[in-house]
Write a protein that holds these residues in place. Structure first.
Motif, short mmCIF file in Angstrom:
data_model
loop_
_atom_site.label_atom_id
_atom_site.label_comp_id
_atom_site.label_asym_id
_atom_site.label_seq_id
_atom_site.Cartn_x
_atom_site.Cartn_y
_atom_site.Cartn_z
N LEU A 202 1.33 2.59 26.62
CA LEU A 202 2.07 1.13 25.87
C LEU A 202 3.99 1.39 26.17
CD1 LEU A 202 0.53 1.51 22.11
CD2 LEU A 202 -0.20 0.14 24.32
N ARG A 203 4.27 2.62 27.18
CA ARG A 203 4.83 2.42 27.38
C ARG A 203 5.17 3.36 28.81
NH1 ARG A 203 9.18 6.05 22.49
NH2 ARG A 203 8.21 4.21 21.77
N GLU A 204 6.80 3.21 29.36
CA GLU A 204 6.47 3.72 31.43
C GLU A 204 6.41 5.40 30.21
OE1 GLU A 204 9.37 4.70 34.13
OE2 GLU A 204 10.22 4.03 32.82
N THR A 205 5.86 6.22 31.56
CA THR A 205 5.35 7.51 32.04
C THR A 205 5.60 8.39 32.85
OG1 THR A 205 3.27 7.22 30.77
CG2 THR A 205 3.48 9.30 30.69
N LYS A 206 6.89 9.18 32.78
CA LYS A 206 7.84 9.55 33.51
C LYS A 206 6.99 10.98 35.06
CE LYS A 206 12.51 9.32 32.20
NZ LYS A 206 12.63 9.59 30.87
N HIS A 207 7.14 11.28 35.08
CA HIS A 207 6.22 11.83 36.06
C HIS A 207 6.40 13.36 34.96
CE1 HIS A 207 4.10 13.98 39.28
NE2 HIS A 207 4.88 14.85 39.14
N GLY A 208 5.75 14.93 35.13
CA GLY A 208 6.08 16.07 34.17
C GLY A 208 6.72 15.97 33.04
N GLN A 209 6.16 14.47 32.32
CA GLN A 209 6.36 14.59 30.97
C GLN A 209 5.49 15.17 29.80
OE1 GLN A 209 7.57 10.54 30.05
NE2 GLN A 209 6.67 10.08 28.03
N ASP A 210 6.47 15.61 29.04
CA ASP A 210 5.91 16.53 28.11
C ASP A 210 5.20 17.18 28.22
OD1 ASP A 210 6.86 15.43 25.68
OD2 ASP A 210 5.84 13.29 25.47
N ILE A 211 4.86 17.83 29.64
CA ILE A 211 4.72 19.38 30.26
C ILE A 211 5.68 20.02 29.40
CG2 ILE A 211 3.67 20.18 32.10
CD1 ILE A 211 1.99 17.13 32.87
N ARG A 212 5.32 21.06 29.14
CA ARG A 212 5.56 22.50 29.44
C ARG A 212 5.76 23.27 30.53
NH1 ARG A 212 5.41 23.11 23.62
NH2 ARG A 212 6.96 22.10 22.28
N PRO A 213 5.93 23.72 31.77
CA PRO A 213 5.56 24.14 32.93
C PRO A 213 5.65 25.59 32.49
CG PRO A 213 8.59 23.52 33.35
CD PRO A 213 7.60 23.15 32.40
#
Ligand SMILES: Nc1nc2c(c(=O)[nH]1)N[C@H]1C(S)=C(S)[C@@H](COP(=O)(O)OP(=O)(O)OC[C@H]3O[C@@H](n4cnc5c(N)ncnc54)[C@H](O)[C@@H]3O)O[C@H]1N2
Ligand code: MOO
Length: 480
Positions: A202-213
């Motif tokens: 429903l909105r743009e998803t950035k690369h790596g979003q909401d991933i804790r590396p």
């Protein structure tokens, strides 16, 4: 420091750290001028020595016998700030004594480490997080959407999930492992599945979003906290997260309390010249709040031989006696110390109440604090001699002194410091009544003790204050 995994080289080195080195670090930190923010304190930067107008303390002189010091007692009494400094130095000397007598830093389970001081740096035993993890509940997605959603989701605590292929998504929970080849996590509130079961953003998803590396917070081997750190609840949490089961800490100093006096009752109402023992119930928790482990409380009456036996048999770091410090017919503390060849470091202090208090070295690594029998005088002895000694043995930094203006005038002693119970109200310290040496009514209602210089203090005058251990609500409050 022990842990589930084998210690690294750095950790093994850390285990060799001596308490002296911990103390040095703690003292270094103290010298940086760090101030205590009480939210109400105005730190003038004065030390207690300067605040009380006394000379900067010197180390204790050569050993003096109990007998030689007993005469001319008042003139020999130590100024109050100097007495505190001598007690701290005595503890430092005990710690740098022969290795046989020293109590080495020891690993203790996490739940026993609260309030102690780290004797080894807290070094991460793992990357944190230790795997790539989802920061949100939603879907792990690969490539741009829309995505086909796998039937089975990924929950926290599960084994590594199968890799995602481009255009694929899987339901994922916060804290769950990220499947290999995931490009982002789409939060549940930011995605919608259509009637065919395909997932749309429903909105743009950035690369790596909401991933804790993996390793975002630290890498295995990173130093998280230095030697000398006080173990707080937060430190316990961090240590557990970083893989520790035990922490290597400076051991709690061990204290033994010897209550003297034939006139003391342990229950019921005072009767026929006998009174209730107020110090037996008060001292153990107070000493614990000062960081000690209380190994025994013994009631010895006024029996000189029992006192000698108890002192010589004790293996505590600190023996605390109550009563018997003056020159009455059954005041056995001085004669007993003389008999066993103890070295008096402080024989009387220029402070009211409590001036007959004393500090003696019994053995190289063992000290005795003699508290006067009057209960508020005993409290004064705790603050003056036991607190600096125990704090230094435990490698805790000295609390920064702070000052507040006094609401009402307080009469002083002509030559000696006075300690007065006060409550803190707004930005001022209110002196409490019932502050006589035999009274506990004032101190039982107090937040702090105010240091009244010789000659007294007028209303509005700023006085140095020492919080009572429980009133400061710090981590030092440890009654267990
Ligand atoms: N001739 C002098 N007499 C006294 C002097 C002095 O300079 N010259 N100093 C007085 C001061 S100040 C104090 S403080 C006391 C110190 O006395 P001791 O440490 O020898 O204590 P005791 O005589 O054993 O007891 C004093 C007082 O406190 C009561 N007490 C003792 N233990 C307890 C307890 N566990 N709980 C409650 N109350 C206790 C005891 O019954 C006495 O009333 O000496 C003055 N005398
Ligand atoms: O030490 Mo005593 O209690 O000053 O009166």
């Amino acid at each position: 420091m022990t842990a589930r995994s084998t210690p690294t080289g750095a950790q093994a080195d850390a285990e060799d750290l001596d308490v002296e080195e911990v103390l040095a670090l703690v003292n270094d930190r103290r010298d940086t001028g760090r101030t205590r923010d009480t939210g109400r304190a105005r730190d003038t930067g004065r030390t207690s020595d300067r605040a009380s107008g006394e000379q900067v303390p010197q180390p204790p002189g050569p050993a003096q016998s109990a007998a030689s010091l007993k005469s001319d007692a008042h003139h020999r009494a130590t100024p109050w700030p100097q007495a505190r400094d001598i007690a701290a130095r005595a503890a430092r000397a005990a710690r740098s004594g022969t290795p046989a007598g020293r109590r080495a830093p020891a690993p203790v389970p996490l739940d026993a480490a609260l309030g102690l001081t780290l004797a080894a740096p807290l070094t991460a035993l793992t990357d944190l997080p230790s795997f790539d993890t989802s920061a949100m509940d939603g879907w792990a997605v690969a490539g741009p959407g829309p995505w086909d959603v796998r039937d089975e989701g990924v929950l926290a605590g599960h084994a590594e999930p199968q890799p995602l292929s481009d255009g694929e998504a899987v339901r994922i929970a916060t804290g769950a492992r990220i499947p290999p080849d995931t490009t982002a996590v789409l939060r549940s509130e930011h995605g919608r599945t259509d009637t065919q079961g395909r997932l749309h953003a429903l909105r743009e998803t950035k690369h790596g979003q909401d991933i804790r590396p993996r390793g975002q917070e630290c890498r295995n081997g990173d130093q998280l906290l230095p030697v000398g750190t006080l173990v707080t609840p937060a430190v316990l949490g961090l240590a557990a997260a970083a893989g520790y089961d035990t922490l290597t800490v400076v051991p709690r100093p061990r204290a033994e309390v010897l209550v003297l006096g034939d006139e003391l009752l342990t229950e019921g109402l005072p009767r026929e010249g006998l009174i209730r023992d107020a110090l037996g119930p008060m001292l153990p928790p107070w000493l614990r709040a000062l960081g000690a482990e209380v190994i025994a409380v013994r009631r010895l009456g006024d029996d000189a031989e029992a006192l000698r036996k108890a002192i010589t048999a004790s293996d505590a770091d600190l023996v605390v006696t109550t009563g018997g410090t003056a020159a009455g017919p059954v005041d056995h503390v001085h004669p007993t110390l003389q008999r066993i060849g103890a070295e008096l470091l402080v024989n009387g202090v220029k402070v009211r109440p409590g001036h007959p208090m004393l500090l003696a070295r019994i053995k190289e690594n063992q000290h005795l604090v003699g508290l006067p029998g009057n209960p508020l005088a005993a409290v004064s002895g705790l603050l003056t001699l036991a607190e600096p000694l125990l704090r230094t043995l435990a490698a805790h930094p000295a609390p920064e002194p702070y000052v507040l203006p006094l609401r009402d005038e307080v009469h002083g002693h002509p030559y000696d410091t006075r300690l007065i119970p006060v409550v803190l109200r707004g930005d001022s310290a209110v002196p409490l009544h019932y502050n006589g040496p035999a009274m506990l009514r004032g101190i039982a209602a107090a937040d702090a003790l105010a240091v009244v210089p010789p000659g007294g203090a007028r209303a509005g005058q700023e006085l140095e204050l020492h919080d009572l251990p429980w009133a400061s609500a710090g981590i030092g409050v440890c009654f267990t």
